[in-house]
Design an enzyme around this catalytic site. Structure first.
Site, mmCIF file in Angstrom:
data_model
loop_
_atom_site.group_PDB
_atom_site.id
_atom_site.type_symbol
_atom_site.label_atom_id
_atom_site.label_comp_id
_atom_site.label_asym_id
_atom_site.label_seq_id
_atom_site.Cartn_x
_atom_site.Cartn_y
_atom_site.Cartn_z
ATOM 1 N N SER A 181 0.794 -1.231 0.000
ATOM 2 C CA SER A 181 0.000 0.000 0.000
ATOM 3 C C SER A 181 0.823 1.277 0.000
ATOM 4 C CB SER A 181 -0.951 0.006 1.197
ATOM 5 O OG SER A 181 -0.217 -0.130 2.399
ATOM 6 N N HIS A 209 -5.466 -3.660 -1.754
ATOM 7 C CA HIS A 209 -5.253 -2.643 -2.794
ATOM 8 C C HIS A 209 -5.259 -3.229 -4.203
ATOM 9 C CE1 HIS A 209 -4.475 0.872 -0.237
ATOM 10 N NE2 HIS A 209 -4.074 -0.045 0.632
ATOM 11 N N LYS A 240 -11.970 0.097 0.141
ATOM 12 C CA LYS A 240 -11.150 0.840 -0.817
ATOM 13 C C LYS A 240 -11.886 0.932 -2.163
ATOM 14 C CE LYS A 240 -7.184 -0.486 1.930
ATOM 15 N NZ LYS A 240 -7.317 0.594 2.903
#
Ligand code: PMP
Length: 392
Positions: A181, A209, A240
């Protein structure tokens, strides 16, 4: 008072070193533009990769779920908190990821805390990439297993560490971030899978991610490497790219069944709320329908990264839309972030302990929600600020 003194000292020390986190407050939805501390600014630091956090379809689904199910789950999953939409979300996650089964947790952090200690314990060993996320590290510590770190993204070193530990443990787990990340680089999952297979060791990847970013239509890192059915555990988050909140684990059906019996946050913390669950399902609907959001994300990221590099910034080795602007010392990162904010750009500084000392940065997060003029404005303001502070 005496019992608070040590904290006051620590806080002053953090401030002196430029490591005190200044938490800004938003009064608008997540989008390309935000109202932060009362000021309209261009957003370059959320994880809202696909712009789904304020998407009409997800909001509509959340509202409808409130009308049907109310706002709270009322219990942990194993007592009275499993609603039909929780099961629907798990089925949809498994299908989306082309995995045998899936389980949801309250967050990605909880997914790691729930999964790792359910799989390994005191007599066992975890082979862990040295740059793994805090939630993996905490999950590993909580398990009580011995942690044997291997060098970042280095399969040969992993092989060596496994060899060094031969005969010293009962069970083992290899665990890695999928996309790291802070740097945006991708774990060599294909090599890790070969090593796991050759040594009959469980393999887990945290794809927080990678979801919505990597793979066909954002199906994540396992899809990116075409390793369906070969990676035992894929951990993820809805916070996310999906723009909501919640955690997920997909993979081998036996493991998922075991996590439903022994994943402690699943057993002892209340379930995801109905509106969150419904919004996540609507997010999967969107990604299954079209690759338009994922395509825009990558197009925007390529444009921004290419031009930042052209402008003379050190943007690290990212292979994904995560764009670290490497600045070195934390006070410089703080000064640049403040200067950018004064000029209408929201991009938070990141320093120790989130990244190693001397590797402070501003981590730019590009989103499908950015329009061309947003990216151009960002590039211009970064260049102005970089020149002013002697970065470029
Ligand atoms: N794993 C990784 C790799 C992450 O970057 C994050 C978020 N910072 C998490 C887990 C935690 O996800 P969540 O916000 O859903 O708890």
């Amino acid at each position: 008072m005496k019992r608070f003194e040590w904290m006051q000292k620590e806080i002053s020390a953090l401030k002196d070193k430029g490591l005190f986190t200044n938490i800004r407050t938003l009064s608008s939805p997540q989008d390309a533009w935000l109202t932060v501390d009362g000021k309209k600014v261009l957003n370059f630091c959320s994880n809202n990769y696909l712009g789904l956090a304020n998407h009409p379809d997800l909001k509509k689904a959340a509202r409808a779920a409130i009308d049907t199910y109310g706002v709270g789950p009322g219990a942990v999953r194993t007592i009275a908190g499993t609603m039909d939409i929780h099961k629907k979300l798990e089925d949809r996650v498994a299908k989306f990821k082309r995995a045998e089964a899936a389980i949801t947790f309250q967050s990605g952090f909880m997914a790691n805390l729930g999964t790792i200690p359910a799989l390994v314990g005191k007599k066992d060993v975890i082979f862990s990439d040295e740059l793994n996320h805090a939630s993996i590290i905490d999950g590993c510590r909580l398990s009580g297993a011995r942690i044997a770190r291997f060098k970042h993204c280095d399969p040969n070193h992993l092989k060596q560490v496994i060899k060094e530990n031969e005969g010293t443990y009962e069970k083992a787990l290899i665990i890695t971030d999928g996309v790291f990340s802070m740097d945006g680089d991708i774990a060599p999952l294909d090599f890790l899978q070969e090593i796991a297979q050759a040594n009959d060791i469980l393999l887990a990847v945290d794809d927080a991610h990678g979801e919505g970013v990597l793979g066909n239509g954002g199906r994540g890192i396992v899809d990116h490497f075409n390793l369906h059915g070969q990676v035992d555990i894929e951990i993820g988050t809805f916070s996310k790219a999906f723009g909501v909140v919640g955690g997920m684990v997909s993979g081998n059906a036996v493991i998922i069944q075991w996590l439903k019996q022994r994943g402690r946050p699943f057993l002892f913390s209340s379930a995801m709320t109905p509106p969150d669950v419904a919004a996540c399902i609507a997010g999967i609907d969107l990604l299954e329908k079209s690759t338009e959001y994922v395509d825009s994300l990558w197009k925007n990221a390529e444009y921004f990264k290419t031009n930042m590099a052209k402008n003379g910034f050190d943007i690290g080795q990212s292979q994904t839309p995560i764009t670290p602007i490497m600045l070195g010392e934390a006070p410089l990162a703080q000064a640049m972030s403040k200067d950018l904010f004064d000029n209408g750009i929201f991009a938070t500084p990141i320093g120790f302990p989130t990244v190693p000392k001397g590797k402070a940065r501003i981590r730019v997060m590009i989103s499908a929600a950015h329009r061309q003029e947003d990216l151009d404005q960002g590039l211009e303001k970064f260049a102005e600020s970089g020149k002013k502070l002697g970065v470029i």
